[in-house]
Design a protein around this motif. Structure first.
Motif, PDB file in Angstrom:
ATOM      1  N   SER A 106       0.824  -1.207   0.000  1.00  0.00           N
ATOM      2  CA  SER A 106       0.000   0.000   0.000  1.00  0.00           C
ATOM      3  C   SER A 106       0.864   1.267   0.000  1.00  0.00           C
ATOM      4  O   SER A 106       0.634   2.199  -0.774  1.00  0.00           O
ATOM      5  CB  SER A 106      -0.927  -0.043   1.218  1.00  0.00           C
ATOM      6  OG  SER A 106      -1.693   1.123   1.256  1.00  0.00           O
ATOM      7  N   ILE A 107       1.882   1.293   0.870  1.00  0.00           N
ATOM      8  CA  ILE A 107       2.715   2.504   0.992  1.00  0.00           C
ATOM      9  C   ILE A 107       3.843   2.528  -0.043  1.00  0.00           C
ATOM     10  O   ILE A 107       4.111   3.561  -0.661  1.00  0.00           O
ATOM     11  CB  ILE A 107       3.363   2.592   2.401  1.00  0.00           C
ATOM     12  CG1 ILE A 107       2.317   2.512   3.504  1.00  0.00           C
ATOM     13  CG2 ILE A 107       4.206   3.865   2.539  1.00  0.00           C
ATOM     14  CD1 ILE A 107       1.337   3.636   3.516  1.00  0.00           C
ATOM     15  N   ASN A 108       4.522   1.403  -0.219  1.00  0.00           N
ATOM     16  CA  ASN A 108       5.764   1.414  -1.019  1.00  0.00           C
ATOM     17  C   ASN A 108       5.537   1.233  -2.521  1.00  0.00           C
ATOM     18  O   ASN A 108       6.416   1.565  -3.308  1.00  0.00           O
ATOM     19  CB  ASN A 108       6.716   0.311  -0.529  1.00  0.00           C
ATOM     20  CG  ASN A 108       7.182   0.544   0.896  1.00  0.00           C
ATOM     21  OD1 ASN A 108       7.249   1.677   1.354  1.00  0.00           O
ATOM     22  ND2 ASN A 108       7.488  -0.525   1.618  1.00  0.00           N
ATOM     23  N   ALA A 109       4.392   0.654  -2.910  1.00  0.00           N
ATOM     24  CA  ALA A 109       4.176   0.389  -4.341  1.00  0.00           C
ATOM     25  C   ALA A 109       2.959   1.135  -4.886  1.00  0.00           C
ATOM     26  O   ALA A 109       3.049   1.807  -5.914  1.00  0.00           O
ATOM     27  CB  ALA A 109       4.003  -1.114  -4.575  1.00  0.00           C
ATOM     28  N   ILE A 110       1.817   1.031  -4.189  1.00  0.00           N
ATOM     29  CA  ILE A 110       0.583   1.621  -4.732  1.00  0.00           C
ATOM     30  C   ILE A 110       0.624   3.149  -4.605  1.00  0.00           C
ATOM     31  O   ILE A 110       0.276   3.873  -5.547  1.00  0.00           O
ATOM     32  CB  ILE A 110      -0.654   1.022  -4.016  1.00  0.00           C
ATOM     33  CG1 ILE A 110      -0.700  -0.492  -4.283  1.00  0.00           C
ATOM     34  CG2 ILE A 110      -1.938   1.696  -4.483  1.00  0.00           C
ATOM     35  CD1 ILE A 110      -1.736  -1.248  -3.476  1.00  0.00           C
ATOM     36  N   ALA A 111       1.077   3.650  -3.454  1.00  0.00           N
ATOM     37  CA  ALA A 111       1.089   5.113  -3.253  1.00  0.00           C
ATOM     38  C   ALA A 111       1.912   5.841  -4.333  1.00  0.00           C
ATOM     39  O   ALA A 111       1.426   6.832  -4.898  1.00  0.00           O
ATOM     40  CB  ALA A 111       1.593   5.460  -1.851  1.00  0.00           C
ATOM     41  N   PRO A 112       3.118   5.386  -4.685  1.00  0.00           N
ATOM     42  CA  PRO A 112       3.893   6.153  -5.683  1.00  0.00           C
ATOM     43  C   PRO A 112       3.202   6.274  -7.045  1.00  0.00           C
ATOM     44  O   PRO A 112       3.325   7.303  -7.709  1.00  0.00           O
ATOM     45  CB  PRO A 112       5.204   5.355  -5.816  1.00  0.00           C
ATOM     46  CG  PRO A 112       5.323   4.586  -4.544  1.00  0.00           C
ATOM     47  CD  PRO A 112       3.926   4.287  -4.098  1.00  0.00           C
ATOM     48  N   ILE A 113       2.449   5.241  -7.457  1.00  0.00           N
ATOM     49  CA  ILE A 113       1.787   5.352  -8.767  1.00  0.00           C
ATOM     50  C   ILE A 113       0.492   6.180  -8.642  1.00  0.00           C
ATOM     51  O   ILE A 113       0.120   6.902  -9.564  1.00  0.00           O
ATOM     52  CB  ILE A 113       1.570   3.960  -9.427  1.00  0.00           C
ATOM     53  CG1 ILE A 113       1.279   4.094 -10.921  1.00  0.00           C
ATOM     54  CG2 ILE A 113       0.492   3.133  -8.743  1.00  0.00           C
ATOM     55  CD1 ILE A 113       2.394   4.631 -11.750  1.00  0.00           C
ATOM     56  N   LEU A 114      -0.155   6.135  -7.466  1.00  0.00           N
ATOM     57  CA  LEU A 114      -1.324   7.010  -7.265  1.00  0.00           C
ATOM     58  C   LEU A 114      -0.901   8.483  -7.206  1.00  0.00           C
ATOM     59  O   LEU A 114      -1.630   9.371  -7.657  1.00  0.00           O
ATOM     60  CB  LEU A 114      -2.082   6.620  -5.986  1.00  0.00           C
ATOM     61  CG  LEU A 114      -2.821   5.273  -6.022  1.00  0.00           C
ATOM     62  CD1 LEU A 114      -3.541   5.033  -4.699  1.00  0.00           C
ATOM     63  CD2 LEU A 114      -3.825   5.221  -7.173  1.00  0.00           C
ATOM     64  N   ILE A 115       0.270   8.721  -6.659  1.00  0.00           N
ATOM     65  CA  ILE A 115       0.788  10.105  -6.649  1.00  0.00           C
ATOM     66  C   ILE A 115       0.939  10.590  -8.096  1.00  0.00           C
ATOM     67  O   ILE A 115       0.529  11.691  -8.454  1.00  0.00           O
ATOM     68  CB  ILE A 115       2.160  10.171  -5.909  1.00  0.00           C
ATOM     69  CG1 ILE A 115       1.987   9.899  -4.414  1.00  0.00           C
ATOM     70  CG2 ILE A 115       2.840  11.531  -6.136  1.00  0.00           C
ATOM     71  CD1 ILE A 115       3.300   9.636  -3.665  1.00  0.00           C
ATOM     72  N   ALA A 116       1.506   9.704  -8.948  1.00  0.00           N
ATOM     73  CA  ALA A 116       1.691  10.076 -10.363  1.00  0.00           C
ATOM     74  C   ALA A 116       0.354  10.408 -11.008  1.00  0.00           C
ATOM     75  O   ALA A 116       0.215  11.400 -11.734  1.00  0.00           O
ATOM     76  CB  ALA A 116       2.385   8.932 -11.106  1.00  0.00           C
ATOM     77  N   LYS A 117      -0.664   9.585 -10.720  1.00  0.00           N
ATOM     78  CA  LYS A 117      -1.987   9.816 -11.307  1.00  0.00           C
ATOM     79  C   LYS A 117      -2.549  11.172 -10.855  1.00  0.00           C
ATOM     80  O   LYS A 117      -3.152  11.916 -11.629  1.00  0.00           O
ATOM     81  CB  LYS A 117      -2.922   8.671 -10.881  1.00  0.00           C
ATOM     82  CG  LYS A 117      -4.261   8.724 -11.554  1.00  0.00           C
ATOM     83  CD  LYS A 117      -5.132   7.578 -11.118  1.00  0.00           C
ATOM     84  CE  LYS A 117      -6.532   7.768 -11.684  1.00  0.00           C
ATOM     85  NZ  LYS A 117      -7.523   6.995 -10.937  1.00  0.00           N
ATOM     86  N   SER A 118      -2.321  11.478  -9.600  1.00  0.00           N
ATOM     87  CA  SER A 118      -2.844  12.723  -9.018  1.00  0.00           C
ATOM     88  C   SER A 118      -2.179  13.973  -9.604  1.00  0.00           C
ATOM     89  O   SER A 118      -2.829  15.004  -9.770  1.00  0.00           O
ATOM     90  CB  SER A 118      -2.539  12.686  -7.523  1.00  0.00           C
ATOM     91  OG  SER A 118      -3.639  12.859  -6.766  1.00  0.00           O
ATOM     92  N   ILE A 119      -0.891  13.878  -9.883  1.00  0.00           N
ATOM     93  CA  ILE A 119      -0.165  15.091 -10.319  1.00  0.00           C
ATOM     94  C   ILE A 119      -0.183  15.268 -11.835  1.00  0.00           C
ATOM     95  O   ILE A 119       0.134  16.351 -12.333  1.00  0.00           O
ATOM     96  CB  ILE A 119       1.313  15.085  -9.836  1.00  0.00           C
ATOM     97  CG1 ILE A 119       2.067  13.852 -10.364  1.00  0.00           C
ATOM     98  CG2 ILE A 119       1.389  15.163  -8.320  1.00  0.00           C
ATOM     99  CD1 ILE A 119       3.548  13.798  -9.981  1.00  0.00           C
ATOM    100  N   GLU A 120      -0.566  14.210 -12.565  1.00  0.00           N
ATOM    101  CA  GLU A 120      -0.399  14.231 -14.029  1.00  0.00           C
ATOM    102  C   GLU A 120      -1.061  15.447 -14.677  1.00  0.00           C
ATOM    103  O   GLU A 120      -0.501  16.078 -15.573  1.00  0.00           O
ATOM    104  CB  GLU A 120      -0.955  12.943 -14.643  1.00  0.00           C
ATOM    105  CG  GLU A 120      -0.708  12.891 -16.136  1.00  0.00           C
ATOM    106  CD  GLU A 120      -1.246  11.627 -16.781  1.00  0.00           C
ATOM    107  OE1 GLU A 120      -2.376  11.220 -16.454  1.00  0.00           O
ATOM    108  OE2 GLU A 120      -0.551  11.066 -17.631  1.00  0.00           O
TER     109      GLU A 120
END
Ligand SMILES: NC(=O)c1ccc[n+]([C@@H]2O[C@H](COP(=O)([O-])OP(=O)(O)OC[C@H]3O[C@@H](n4cnc5c(N)ncnc54)[C@H](OP(=O)(O)O)[C@@H]3O)[C@@H](O)[C@H]2O)c1
Length: 239
Positions: A106-120
């Protein structure tokens, strides 16, 4: 042009030891960057609340970013999880359990790609933009010689795959973007504290040392470097 001269907004995600240190360093180094620390423990007016496991929190984070009238130029994800009150890295297979694996992912793998989706939606294709996320040498499958720490290792490997894939998509959409996975070295922080006894003193960096190494790398990178997994000294780490 190096980071020193960049103008716009920087988001440092994860208000831990490395995250705080990078924010302070960038505020001094790059006066034209509006540096915002994003996480759960906020201390200044420039901080933005973000709980990486909460979709509503991502929504309010995006609302906050949309209010900036300068372009987004730099996002550094320094969040991560290795241990907590309930979680210890597994020494052997018998220590594996579902909830530890899920929490690490949840923290180390999913969060970094959700961050990308949010900032795109805030990335400008006509300006250089960098998204650097903290990985770990332990996430290297090729370099795994000691075993153990299953969930942390696998979750960082999964992050590497997510962001390598992202770098390919963004190369087409944002030709000036750089996505990178960085290993900060073994650094004296809350995350490494319980595991420092076997680390030689000269191999344990202060957060300031790691910060300088990381910012140097980010500052020197070109779009052709996007999608790399690099250590603090710029050396390439095998996937
Ligand atoms: N230190 C090392 O030796 C080392 C080595 C290799 C890689 N790394 C990587 O470097 C990065 C930075 O770690 P660090 O050493 O600075 O550790 P740290 O001080 O523990 O910082 C990690 C931060 O992640 C935040 N975080 C965890 N879950 C979150 C959530 N749901 N929402 C928002 N924030 C959350 C934590 O916030 P809270 O304080 O709110 O819990 C914590 O402050 C991590 O990705 C780590 O894996 C570190």
């Amino acid at each position: 042009m190096t980071i020193r001269d960049w103008e716009g907004v920087a988001l440092i995600i994860g208000a831990g030891d490395i995250g705080n240190c990078i924010s302070d360093y960038l505020r001094t180094l790059s006066p034209s960057l509006d540096v915002n620390l994003c996480g759960r423990k906020l201390t200044s007016q420039n901080d933005i609340y973000l709980d990486l496991e909460d979709d509503d929190s991502f929504e309010s984070f995006e609302n906050k970013i949309s209010l900036f009238n300068k372009p987004l130029r730099l996002v550094i994800n320094t969040s991560g999880l290795l241990h907590s009150n309930h979680i210890r890295p597994e020494k052997r297979l018998s220590h594996i359990n579902r909830s530890n694996i899920l929490k690490n992912f949840s923290i180390n793998a999913i969060a970094p790609i959700l961050i990308a989706k949010s900032i795109e939606k805030f990335i400008r294709p006509d300006l250089p933009f960098s998204y650097a996320s903290m990985s770990a040498r332990l996430g290297s499958i090729g370099d795994n010689r000691l075993g153990g720490w299953y969930s942390y290792r696998a979750s960082k490997s999964a992050q590497n795959q997510f962001l390598k894939t992202l770098s390919i998509e963004w190369r087409r959409k944002f030709p000036l973007s750089i996505v990178s996975l960085l290993h900060p070295g073994t650094c004296d922080t809350k995350l490494s504290k319980p595991f420092q006894s076997t680390v030689p003193k000269n191999k344990l960096f202060t957060p300031s040392q790691s910060t300088e190494y990381l910012i140097n790398i980010i500052s020197e990178q070109k779009p052709s470097d996007s999608g790399k997994f690099l250590a603090w000294d710029s050396s390439i780490i095998p996937w």
